[in-house]
Design an enzyme around this catalytic site. Structure first.
Site, PDB file in Angstrom:
ATOM      1  N   ARG A  26       0.751   4.199   1.155  1.00 19.37           N
ATOM      2  CA  ARG A  26      -0.338   3.498   1.862  1.00 19.37           C
ATOM      3  C   ARG A  26       0.071   3.504   3.326  1.00 19.37           C
ATOM      4  NH1 ARG A  26      -3.605  -1.843   0.264  1.00 19.37           N
ATOM      5  NH2 ARG A  26      -4.585  -0.179  -0.920  1.00 19.37           N
ATOM      6  N   HIS A  37      -9.650   6.415   0.836  1.00 20.44           N
ATOM      7  CA  HIS A  37      -9.052   5.672  -0.282  1.00 20.44           C
ATOM      8  C   HIS A  37      -9.478   6.334  -1.605  1.00 20.44           C
ATOM      9  CE1 HIS A  37      -7.022   2.563  -2.286  1.00 20.44           C
ATOM     10  NE2 HIS A  37      -7.776   1.512  -2.012  1.00 20.44           N
ATOM     11  N   GLN A  71      -9.160   4.614  -5.153  1.00 18.53           N
ATOM     12  CA  GLN A  71     -10.177   3.586  -5.378  1.00 18.53           C
ATOM     13  C   GLN A  71     -11.457   4.217  -5.934  1.00 18.53           C
ATOM     14  OE1 GLN A  71      -9.971   0.100  -4.778  1.00 18.53           O
ATOM     15  NE2 GLN A  71     -11.817   0.231  -6.017  1.00 18.53           N
ATOM     16  N   ASP A  87     -17.610  -3.736   1.384  1.00 16.59           N
ATOM     17  CA  ASP A  87     -16.172  -3.927   1.598  1.00 16.59           C
ATOM     18  C   ASP A  87     -16.026  -4.904   2.761  1.00 16.59           C
ATOM     19  OD1 ASP A  87     -13.408  -3.649   1.552  1.00 16.59           O
ATOM     20  OD2 ASP A  87     -13.378  -1.634   2.411  1.00 16.59           O
ATOM     21  N   CYS A 131     -14.178  -3.064  -3.636  1.00 14.80           N
ATOM     22  CA  CYS A 131     -12.816  -2.652  -4.005  1.00 14.80           C
ATOM     23  C   CYS A 131     -11.842  -3.831  -4.026  1.00 14.80           C
ATOM     24  CB  CYS A 131     -12.328  -1.566  -3.050  1.00 14.80           C
ATOM     25  SG  CYS A 131     -12.178  -2.121  -1.331  1.00 14.80           S
ATOM     26  N   ARG A 139      -8.359   0.801 -11.692  1.00 18.73           N
ATOM     27  CA  ARG A 139      -7.331   1.397 -10.834  1.00 18.73           C
ATOM     28  C   ARG A 139      -6.155   1.854 -11.693  1.00 18.73           C
ATOM     29  NH1 ARG A 139      -7.104   0.101  -5.439  1.00 18.73           N
ATOM     30  NH2 ARG A 139      -5.534   1.746  -5.399  1.00 18.73           N
TER      31      ARG A 139
HETATM   32  N1   CP Z   1      -8.574  -2.182  -3.470  1.00 20.51           N
HETATM   33  C1   CP Z   1      -7.315  -2.126  -3.039  1.00 20.51           C
HETATM   34  O1   CP Z   1      -6.796  -1.078  -2.684  1.00 20.51           O
HETATM   35  O2   CP Z   1      -6.651  -3.318  -3.068  1.00 20.51           O
HETATM   36  P1   CP Z   1      -5.216  -3.619  -2.479  1.00 20.51           P
HETATM   37  O3   CP Z   1      -5.313  -3.612  -0.992  1.00 20.51           O
HETATM   38  O4   CP Z   1      -4.875  -4.992  -3.022  1.00 20.51           O
HETATM   39  O5   CP Z   1      -4.241  -2.585  -2.967  1.00 20.51           O
HETATM   40  N1  NVA Z   2     -11.240  -1.217   3.921  1.00 14.61           N
HETATM   41  C1  NVA Z   2     -10.203  -2.083   3.427  1.00 14.61           C
HETATM   42  C2  NVA Z   2      -9.821  -1.717   2.022  1.00 14.61           C
HETATM   43  C3  NVA Z   2      -8.756  -2.558   1.405  1.00 14.61           C
HETATM   44  C4  NVA Z   2      -8.406  -2.113   0.023  1.00 14.61           C
HETATM   45  C5  NVA Z   2      -9.000  -1.998   4.359  1.00 14.61           C
HETATM   46  O1  NVA Z   2      -8.639  -0.875   4.755  1.00 14.61           O
HETATM   47  O2  NVA Z   2      -8.436  -3.023   4.692  1.00 14.61           O
END
Ligand code: CP
Ligand code: NVA
Length: 299
Positions: free
Chosen positions: A99, A126, A129, A217, A255, A283
């Site tokens: 990440r 992502h 997701q 989101d 998500c 997931r």
């Molecule tokens: N949806 C998602 O990726 O959640 P997290 O940020 O908790 O991993």
């Molecule tokens: N768009 C959000 C998704 C989190 C899973 C972010 O990047 O913070």
């Protein structure tokens, strides 16, 4: 397959095979242990609940060992080059999930690693997701190509992956938000060239009409400045008014993490049409299928 970086790196047939495997794993099909004796590193430059826990549990269930690597504990946090990190970790590990704050970190890691790399979210996309989201729609509503999906609000990393999914799986995608918040024009142009039916809309009520999936989101993603986002995106809050304009059996998706009262009202996310916890569960299943395919030489 070599890495899992973006949906667009695959064709619909391959992604559907992964989704079929995810469904089989969820239904309790005899789980092979393709990760037996293998160690997967999980690098996090940003916080996570779902990605971190679902990957760690999934890796364990597939017979492997997961190693949590917070960037603040690694030398990349002090400026070590990601290419050196990639080469070194490739000597110890069997795969890396990352990440990353910047998408460039993901691509440099993948270019320099000799082991599979998985995108666990960047500022631009992502894809894991979206695999869970596609699994959820198939379970709840049936064939993906029959759906009308409306994305409300910010054209962020998750929205970008929805655009790729629309190009690959053939559902109609309406992007409802202020023009300044739409996803990159080049990405939309790419998707349309692939035949995607993508509509850019500013009227949220119009965008909700007859949709089978309403998705949103957070308005301020990790790494974003707040600025005027809350005021700008407020007309795109998913509430009962928008749900009432959608198809009668429409589902709400997000998500997570969500902020009730901002991008979605509590009565929608906690209501009977919400699919958000199935999404979160999926997931686990979708990522197990991705991992299994990465270690399947014939896939
Ligand atoms: N949806 C998602 O990726 O959640 P997290 O940020 O908790 O991993
Ligand atoms: N768009 C959000 C998704 C989190 C899973 C972010 O990047 O913070």
């Amino acid at each position: 397959m070599r890495h899992f970086l973006e949906l667009r790196d695959f064709d619909a047939e391959r992604l559907t095979a992964i989704l079929d495997m995810a469904a089989a794993l969820k239904s309790g099909a005899d789980a092979p242990k393709p990760l037996a004796g293998k160690t997967v590193g999980m690098i996090f430059e940003k916080p996570s609940t779902r990605t971190r826990v679902s990957f760690e549990v999934g890796i364990t269930q597939l017979g492997g060992t997961a190693l949590m690597l917070s960037s603040s504990d690694l030398q990349i946090g002090r400026g070590e080059e990601i290419s050196d990190t990639a080469k070194v970790l490739s000597r110890y590990l069997d795969a890396i999930m990352i990440r990353a704050l910047s998408h460039k970190t993901l691509t440099e890691l993948a270019e320099n690693a000799t082991i599979p790399v998985i995108n666990g979210l960047t500022d631009l996309s992502h894809p894991c997701q979206l695999m869970a989201d596609m699994q959820t729609i198939r379970e709840r509503l049936g064939p993906l190509e029959n759906q009308i999906v409306t994305w409300f609000g910010d054209g962020n990393n998750v929205a970008n992956s929805w655009i790729e999914a629309a190009a690959l799986f053939g559902f109609e995608l309406r992007l409802a938000g202020p023009e300044a918040y739409h996803s990159p024009a080049e990405l939309i142009a790419w998707a349309r060239k692939k035949g995607a039916n993508i509509l850019l809309m500013e009227d949220s009520e119009e965008a909700a009409r007859n949709a089978t999936v309403l998705v949103t989101d957070v308005w301020i993603s990790m790494g974003d400045e707040e600025g005027t986002r809350v005021a700008d995106l407020h007309p795109y809050q998913v509430n009962q008014n928008l749900m009432s304009r959608a198809a009668p059996d429409a589902i709400f998706m997000h998500c997570l993490p969500a902020i009730r009262g901002m991008e979605v009202t509590a009565d929608v996310i906690d209501g009977p049409q919400s699919a958000v916890f199935d999404e979160a569960e999926n997931r686990l299943h979708a990522q197990k299928a991705i991992l299994a395919c990465l270690f399947d030489k014939n896939f």
